[in-house]
Design a protein around this motif. Sequence first.
Motif, PDB file in Angstrom:
ATOM      1  N   HIS A 419      66.539  50.352  11.438  1.00  0.00           N
ATOM      2  CA  HIS A 419      66.672  49.237  12.389  1.00  0.00           C
ATOM      3  C   HIS A 419      66.129  49.577  13.785  1.00  0.00           C
ATOM      4  O   HIS A 419      66.539  48.971  14.769  1.00  0.00           O
ATOM      5  N   ASP A 420      65.219  50.540  13.849  1.00  0.00           N
ATOM      6  CA  ASP A 420      64.662  50.919  15.149  1.00  0.00           C
ATOM      7  C   ASP A 420      63.850  49.784  15.769  1.00  0.00           C
ATOM      8  O   ASP A 420      63.947  49.531  16.972  1.00  0.00           O
ATOM      9  N   TYR A 421      63.042  49.123  14.942  1.00  0.00           N
ATOM     10  CA  TYR A 421      62.223  48.024  15.453  1.00  0.00           C
ATOM     11  C   TYR A 421      63.107  46.856  15.891  1.00  0.00           C
ATOM     12  O   TYR A 421      62.908  46.271  16.963  1.00  0.00           O
ATOM     13  N   LEU A 422      64.107  46.540  15.075  1.00  0.00           N
ATOM     14  CA  LEU A 422      65.005  45.434  15.421  1.00  0.00           C
ATOM     15  C   LEU A 422      65.730  45.717  16.730  1.00  0.00           C
ATOM     16  O   LEU A 422      65.844  44.838  17.591  1.00  0.00           O
ATOM     17  N   GLN A 423      66.210  46.912  16.884  1.00  0.00           N
ATOM     18  CA  GLN A 423      66.943  47.242  18.101  1.00  0.00           C
ATOM     19  C   GLN A 423      66.027  47.296  19.317  1.00  0.00           C
ATOM     20  O   GLN A 423      66.445  46.994  20.436  1.00  0.00           O
ATOM     21  N   ARG A 424      64.765  47.647  19.088  1.00  0.00           N
ATOM     22  CA  ARG A 424      63.812  47.709  20.197  1.00  0.00           C
ATOM     23  C   ARG A 424      63.644  46.335  20.844  1.00  0.00           C
ATOM     24  O   ARG A 424      63.526  46.223  22.071  1.00  0.00           O
ATOM     25  N   TYR A 425      63.665  45.285  20.032  1.00  0.00           N
ATOM     26  CA  TYR A 425      63.401  43.950  20.573  1.00  0.00           C
ATOM     27  C   TYR A 425      64.615  43.019  20.561  1.00  0.00           C
ATOM     28  O   TYR A 425      64.592  41.971  21.203  1.00  0.00           O
ATOM     29  N   LEU A 426      65.662  43.397  19.850  1.00  0.00           N
ATOM     30  CA  LEU A 426      66.844  42.536  19.794  1.00  0.00           C
ATOM     31  C   LEU A 426      68.071  43.169  20.421  1.00  0.00           C
ATOM     32  O   LEU A 426      69.076  42.491  20.613  1.00  0.00           O
ATOM     33  N   GLY A 427      68.026  44.457  20.694  1.00  0.00           N
ATOM     34  CA  GLY A 427      69.208  45.125  21.207  1.00  0.00           C
ATOM     35  C   GLY A 427      70.236  45.309  20.099  1.00  0.00           C
ATOM     36  O   GLY A 427      69.901  45.601  18.955  1.00  0.00           O
ATOM     37  N   ASP A 428      71.506  45.078  20.401  1.00  0.00           N
ATOM     38  CA  ASP A 428      72.588  45.318  19.443  1.00  0.00           C
ATOM     39  C   ASP A 428      72.741  44.101  18.539  1.00  0.00           C
ATOM     40  O   ASP A 428      73.751  43.411  18.529  1.00  0.00           O
ATOM     41  N   TYR A 429      71.697  43.824  17.735  1.00  0.00           N
ATOM     42  CA  TYR A 429      71.662  42.595  16.934  1.00  0.00           C
ATOM     43  C   TYR A 429      72.729  42.593  15.835  1.00  0.00           C
ATOM     44  O   TYR A 429      73.081  41.541  15.290  1.00  0.00           O
ATOM     45  N   GLU A 430      73.266  43.762  15.469  1.00  0.00           N
ATOM     46  CA  GLU A 430      74.196  43.826  14.343  1.00  0.00           C
ATOM     47  C   GLU A 430      75.572  43.248  14.687  1.00  0.00           C
ATOM     48  O   GLU A 430      76.415  43.104  13.817  1.00  0.00           O
TER      49      GLU A 430
END
Length: 472
Positions: A419-430
């Motif tokens: 989830h590195d890419y997701l966190q890079r652009y969404l932050g704490d998306y989980e």
Amino acid sequence: MSTSLVWLRDDLRVADNPALLAAVDRGEPVVVVFILDEVSEGIRPLGGATKWWLHHSLAAMQDKLHRLGGELILRQGKAPDVLRALIRETDAGALYWNRRYGKPERDMDAAVKEYAKASGLDAQSFQANLLFEPWTVRTGNNTPYTVFTPFWKSCINRPTPPRLPLPAPTKLRAPTAQPESDNLEYWNLLPTHPDWALAFPHRWTVGENGAHAALELFLTTRLTRYAKGRDFPAEYSTSELSPHLRWGEISPFQVWHATDHYRREHPSAEINTNAAKFIAELGWREFSYHLLYHWPDLATVNFDGRFNHFPWGEADPEILDAWQQGRTGIPMVDAGMRELWQTGYMHNRVRMIAASFLIKNLLVDWRIGEAWFWDTLVDADPASNAASWQWVAGSGADAAPYFRVFNPLLQAEKFDPKHDYLQRYLGDYEHPLLSGYPMPIIDLLASRNRALEAFKTLGDIPRSIRPPVVDH
């Protein structure tokens, strides 16, 4: 004394620029011009992100030419009218340019060449921006290719490889008085209110020097993991040369031979495999231009005529806004669209996921997505952008299976497992309840089933590929 006039378009470099070199070799003073033409019939206006890139690329080109003793003349308007005026102003004896491949551009170039020759000028165009001219790559039946693999095999199995890059001139002979030039700042190519490109300079080094630095970085630090790593958006495994190629800050000949040279200097099975994969991706660019040359309305008309009957839904403005702004509630889609906002770029794997979601889950016509990317991508070009959107839609060349629907959740787990890419652009998306992350705007399973039902309607319609435009 007469001058040699060089007309630049999407070839903003001094090295491996056949038109510029021909003008220098002619021995007369050289006048180099770039014309911003968004008013001639059929010429597609540039998107906002490519205008941003163009501004900085022209500034870099101005500096390059100035160091060689020349200038870059900027003019705006209908290119044929501007050129006629410049021919008179400079007493031009020659007019040189590098070829373009869209139909309106080719028609314009043909008319300009006819006028210039009738006026007594030496008018010539050159191959500079494609490794293989589209009209020279034909099937055994003497027709254009519509499938990539045999197209690329035909290209790379030629008895001679693409020509070597041409040297940069060491000096330009300037006329006694340069023609008047527009001020680049007055073209208003940069966004202001708001300045949505504020972070772009931190992401890109625009210009010929930046292009070669990007190629060097790729070959020396990324090539060894390219074939596998290119699918993982969190990794820095791709060349990111596409915007540089878009404006011709580097030529495909330079990329081809630099890669081949590196492969020969570092012989190994690993390097050979990754280099071949990288060059094949350069081949997809060639294939896209092959399609554009033979099917000029690639950005507006379904390549596969069956899709003229596809039941596209109405694009709900709120739904479309959510997709454009990265608020769909589907993490991988949203991360990609936010990367686009922040950088003017999106990783290729994520482009396919975001495009598939718009076209197939939301049943929005692919042309709406193509137009959005045209406006927001720094590397949006008339061939690759259109061909890629049609490929994802299933309406394009070599789009098999056309009914494939990407699952953005599975794609995220497969290609961004940490989830590195997701966190890079969404932050704490989980933790959507804590971060205010939006709920999904559509049910993925239900929308997939709806798309598959829509694709079934094409089963009774014979596949029909529009005949190519006859070569002139």
